[in-house]
Design an enzyme around this catalytic site. Structure first.
Site, mmCIF file in Angstrom:
data_model
loop_
_atom_site.group_PDB
_atom_site.id
_atom_site.type_symbol
_atom_site.label_atom_id
_atom_site.label_comp_id
_atom_site.label_asym_id
_atom_site.label_seq_id
_atom_site.Cartn_x
_atom_site.Cartn_y
_atom_site.Cartn_z
ATOM 1 C CB CYS A 137 54.000 -19.300 14.816
ATOM 2 S SG CYS A 137 55.175 -17.638 14.232
ATOM 3 C CG HIS A 164 59.934 -18.767 15.942
ATOM 4 N ND1 HIS A 164 60.237 -17.428 15.509
ATOM 5 C CD2 HIS A 164 58.512 -18.823 15.031
ATOM 6 C CE1 HIS A 164 59.664 -17.079 14.613
ATOM 7 N NE2 HIS A 164 58.561 -17.840 14.447
#
Ligand SMILES: NC(=O)C1=CN([C@@H]2O[C@H](COP(=O)(O)OP(=O)(O)OC[C@H]3O[C@@H](n4cnc5c(N)ncnc54)[C@H](O)[C@@H]3O)[C@@H](O)[C@H]2O)C=CC1
Ligand SMILES: O=C(OP(=O)(O)O)[C@H](O)COP(=O)(O)O
Length: 337
Positions: free
Chosen positions: A140, A220
């Site tokens: 990701c 994140h």
């Protein structure tokens, strides 16, 4: 129609299955589960044919009153492409099964680059996957970095990228994950896997990455510094990014100050599971100092690789070029906040 099977129906697998079901040129052959848990029930509820990932466990499904369409080998046999979304390391063990049935397979970012013929990002190297048998959709964070770096490299040239990744500790459902009230260098040795992984997409790009893990599950966050080979203004870079369909520039007027509000925004926008397929860049963070670009971006770990898996299916089967595939995927999922 491209017939697609999904082996591993967890965080990533269930999202890719839903996305495949929404494509005009794909049909979902089914999904494979190891056990009859809540996700297996959800697959049945969605009308997805369910296959047992481990043959010995077929009676467990029967005991739970769940009808199986067969075992995973049958799913692999009937699929034109299999998307393997098993936990890191498990997919590597499945490789020989895909080879046995001569079925091209996509793997996820938790697998090593040397497991596959090609590491993939739709914006970075779509055509490299044409006709490949084993393709890895990079992780990701690496997906987020590749989407960001592609236009910078094309338009301005990249002298050096330096990225600090603040990594969420686990996904919302991963109750076994820490840290709790701690901040961990992650990994403690440099670089993190993301820099070398970006080089599987852009071999010549100079990049250093380091990571820290924090007690958060939402997203994140990347602190980005890229030294460009030319000196555009911040406004020019913002305008260039605005042309990229999978970069969402968060306007200041929305007053979104962090991952919590971003997720709330995605829920309000009607996104399934509150998913955010795009990189989220704080528009006012995009700054230039000489030829150094600085910005902050947030990455939704559970969903940004989903459109990339869909594009990788078309890339390996050579059913569309990058532009067509990205556009079909974006339109069918509703990408573009
Ligand atoms: N969760 C995330 O934030 C992201 C994960 N990835 C990568 O995607 C891959 C999958 O990760 P997640 O979906 O998060 O894991 P997960 O643990 O949520 O899902 C994996 C699923 O595979 C099942 N499984 C285990 N062994 C199996 C087997 N032998 N056959 C079939 N199914 C099996 C598990 O029961 C589970 O349902 C990993 O490589 C990971 O690194 C990539 C991007 C983001
Ligand atoms: O692909 C991901 O992260 P990564 O890009 O940092 O490897 C996912 O968030 C998985 O992370 P995990 O390795 O903490 O399960």
């Amino acid at each position: 129609m491209i017939t697609v099977g999904i082996n591993g129906y967890g965080t990533i697998g269930k999202r890719v299955a839903d996305a495949v079901a929404q494509q005009p040129d794909m049909e979902l052959a089914g999904v494979a589960k190891t056990r009859p848990n809540f996700e297996a029930e959800a697959a049945v509820r969605n009308g997805y044919p369910l296959f047992a990932a481990i043959e010995d466990r077929m009676p467990l499904f029967e005991e739970a009153g769940i009808d199986l369409a067969g075992s995973v080998t049958e799913l692999v046999e009937k699929s034109d492409v299999v998307v393997d979304a098993c936990p890191s390391g498990v997919a590597a063990q499945n490789k020989s099964m895909y080879e046995e049935y001569d079925t091209p397979a996509l793997y996820q970012g938790g697998e090593d680059a040397d497991l596959v013929d090609v590491s993939f990002n739709a914006r970075g190297n779509y055509s490299a996957a044409a006709g490949a048998s084993h393709v890895r959709v990079v992780s990701c964070n690496t997906t987020g970095l590749s989407r960001l770096l592609a236009p910078l490299q094309e338009q301005y040239g990249v002298e050096k990228a330096r990225i600090t990744l603040v990594r969420r500790g686990g996904d919302p459902g991963q109750t076994s994950r820490g840290p709790i009230n701690d901040i961990l260098p992650n990994p403690v040795t440099l670089p993190s896997h993301h820099g070398p992984d970006v080089n599987t997409i852009f071999p010549d790009l100079a990049i250093d990455t380091l990571g820290m893990k924090v007690p958060a599950t939402l997203m994140h966050t990347h602190s980005v510094n890229v030294t460009l080979e030319s000196t555009p203004t911040a406004e020019e870079v913002r305008d260039r990014f605005a042309e990229e369909s999978r970069l969402f520039l968060i306007p200041e007027r929305l007053a979104i100050d962090g991952a919590g509000k971003l997720k709330e925004f995605a829920h309000d926008a009607g996104r399934p599971r509150g998913d955010i397929w795009e990189n989220c860049l704080w528009e006012e963070s995009i700054s230039m100092e000489g030829n150094d670009l600085y910005l902050f971006q947030a990455i939704h770990q559970e969903s940004d690789v989903v459109p990339e898996n869909i594009d990788a299916i078309r890339a390996v089967t050579e059913q569309a070029d990058a532009r067509e595939s990205i556009s079909t995927t974006n339109e069918s999922l509703g990408i573009g906040l």
